[in-house]
Design a protein around this motif. Structure first.
Motif, PDB file in Angstrom:
ATOM      1  N   ALA A 276       0.831  -1.207   0.000  1.00  0.00           N
ATOM      2  CA  ALA A 276       0.000   0.000   0.000  1.00  0.00           C
ATOM      3  C   ALA A 276       0.866   1.258   0.000  1.00  0.00           C
ATOM      4  N   ASP A 277       1.916   1.259   0.825  1.00  0.00           N
ATOM      5  CA  ASP A 277       2.822   2.411   0.852  1.00  0.00           C
ATOM      6  C   ASP A 277       3.513   2.595  -0.495  1.00  0.00           C
TER       7      ASP A 277
ATOM      8  N   ARG B  82      -2.221   7.581   5.458  1.00  0.00           N
ATOM      9  CA  ARG B  82      -2.517   6.375   4.670  1.00  0.00           C
ATOM     10  C   ARG B  82      -3.572   6.695   3.610  1.00  0.00           C
ATOM     11  N   SER B  83      -3.376   7.847   2.992  1.00  0.00           N
ATOM     12  CA  SER B  83      -4.333   8.327   1.998  1.00  0.00           C
ATOM     13  C   SER B  83      -3.582   9.092   0.924  1.00  0.00           C
ATOM     14  N   LEU B  84      -3.815   8.735  -0.327  1.00  0.00           N
ATOM     15  CA  LEU B  84      -3.177   9.453  -1.426  1.00  0.00           C
ATOM     16  C   LEU B  84      -3.654  10.893  -1.493  1.00  0.00           C
ATOM     17  N   ARG B  85      -4.921  11.123  -1.168  1.00  0.00           N
ATOM     18  CA  ARG B  85      -5.463  12.484  -1.209  1.00  0.00           C
ATOM     19  C   ARG B  85      -4.722  13.400  -0.249  1.00  0.00           C
TER      20      ARG B  85
ATOM     21  N   VAL C 153       2.604   9.569  -5.754  1.00  0.00           N
ATOM     22  CA  VAL C 153       3.029  10.925  -5.373  1.00  0.00           C
ATOM     23  C   VAL C 153       4.289  11.325  -6.122  1.00  0.00           C
TER      24      VAL C 153
ATOM     25  N   ALA D  97       0.888  11.665   2.885  1.00  0.00           N
ATOM     26  CA  ALA D  97       0.207  10.486   2.355  1.00  0.00           C
ATOM     27  C   ALA D  97       0.478   9.262   3.212  1.00  0.00           C
TER      28      ALA D  97
ATOM     29  N   ARG E 177       1.011   4.278  -2.988  1.00  0.00           N
ATOM     30  CA  ARG E 177       0.821   5.706  -2.712  1.00  0.00           C
ATOM     31  C   ARG E 177       2.074   6.501  -3.046  1.00  0.00           C
ATOM     32  N   THR E 178       3.226   5.986  -2.635  1.00  0.00           N
ATOM     33  CA  THR E 178       4.471   6.729  -2.821  1.00  0.00           C
ATOM     34  C   THR E 178       4.817   6.869  -4.291  1.00  0.00           C
TER      35      THR E 178
ATOM     36  N   GLY F  82      -1.679  13.434   0.449  1.00  0.00           N
ATOM     37  CA  GLY F  82      -0.411  13.860  -0.117  1.00  0.00           C
ATOM     38  C   GLY F  82      -0.520  15.059  -1.032  1.00  0.00           C
TER      39      GLY F  82
END
Length: 209
Positions: A67-68, A134-137, A75, A130, A71-72, A139
């Motif tokens: 998951a990280d 734990r949310s892309l939003r 971003v 982020a 997202r990373t 970030g």
């Protein structure tokens, strides 16, 4: 300073460095990009742990790492697009030849650096938000990320993180053919990710993340 240098060795350090070493070797010998994406995801977990005051994570929680990583990568890709466009424009615009005056080259290079530096400054803050939320939003939340960018604590820790990354890149290039090279480089990467997390710790807490 001593506590900061010891932080990358806290927790399940053997598992962490074995995983980081294997991923760097896979990047160097087998698959160019994917292993480094997983490393970036793990480093985002390190940033979250530093921002929340806990020990750095290991690679055992593969769902969290996955998951990280997603997202990373999202971003960093968002920041990589304008960075790549800027570099491409610079290569296209900068004059070439042996008789070109150094003045326009210096001015254009300075302008390009002035564009790239803010992107490099903002990207770790976006990754930190982020990761903690734990949310892309989170970030890309301009108010929350902007609060971090304006914080003097983030600036000083960011500078330390960039210095650690520079040392890590140098060690990987210098000692990459030896087993210890990627271990030392990964240590510097973990230290850099922790610096970014420490710098953002007060502002991510203020944002309620």
């Amino acid at each position: 300073m001593r506590d900061a240098l010891a932080y990358p060795l806290a927790g399940d350090a053997e598992d962490r460095y074995l995983g980081g070493w294997i991923l760097h070797l896979l990047h160097a010998l087998v698959v160019p990009a994917l292993p480094l994406a997983v490393v970036a995801g793990h480093l985002a977990g390190v940033t979250r742990a530093a921002a929340t005051g806990s020990e750095p994570p290991s690679f055992r929680g593969w769902r969290t790492v996955a998951a990280d990583t997603g997202r990373t990568v999202a971003v960093l890709a968002a920041y990589a697009v304008p960075s790549a466009a800027t570099l491409y424009l610079g290569a296209f615009v900068l004059p070439s030849g042996t008789n070109v005056s150094a003045v326009p080259i210096a001015l254009l290079a300075g302008g390009l650096l002035g564009i790239l530096l803010p992107l490099a400054y903002a990207a770790p803050a976006s990754v930190a938000h982020a990761a903690v939320a734990r949310s892309l939003r989170a970030g890309f939340d301009p108010s929350a990320v902007g609060r971090t960018l304006r914080d003097a604590r983030y600036f000083t820790r960011w500078a330390g993180g960039v210095a650690a990354l520079a040392v890590g890149v140098g060690l990987a290039a210098w000692l990459g053919e030896y087993l210890v090279g990627y271990l030392l480089a990964f240590y510097c990467e973990v230290l850099a990710a922790a610096c970014f997390g420490w710098g953002a710790s007060t502002t991510v807490e203020a944002a309620g993340e």
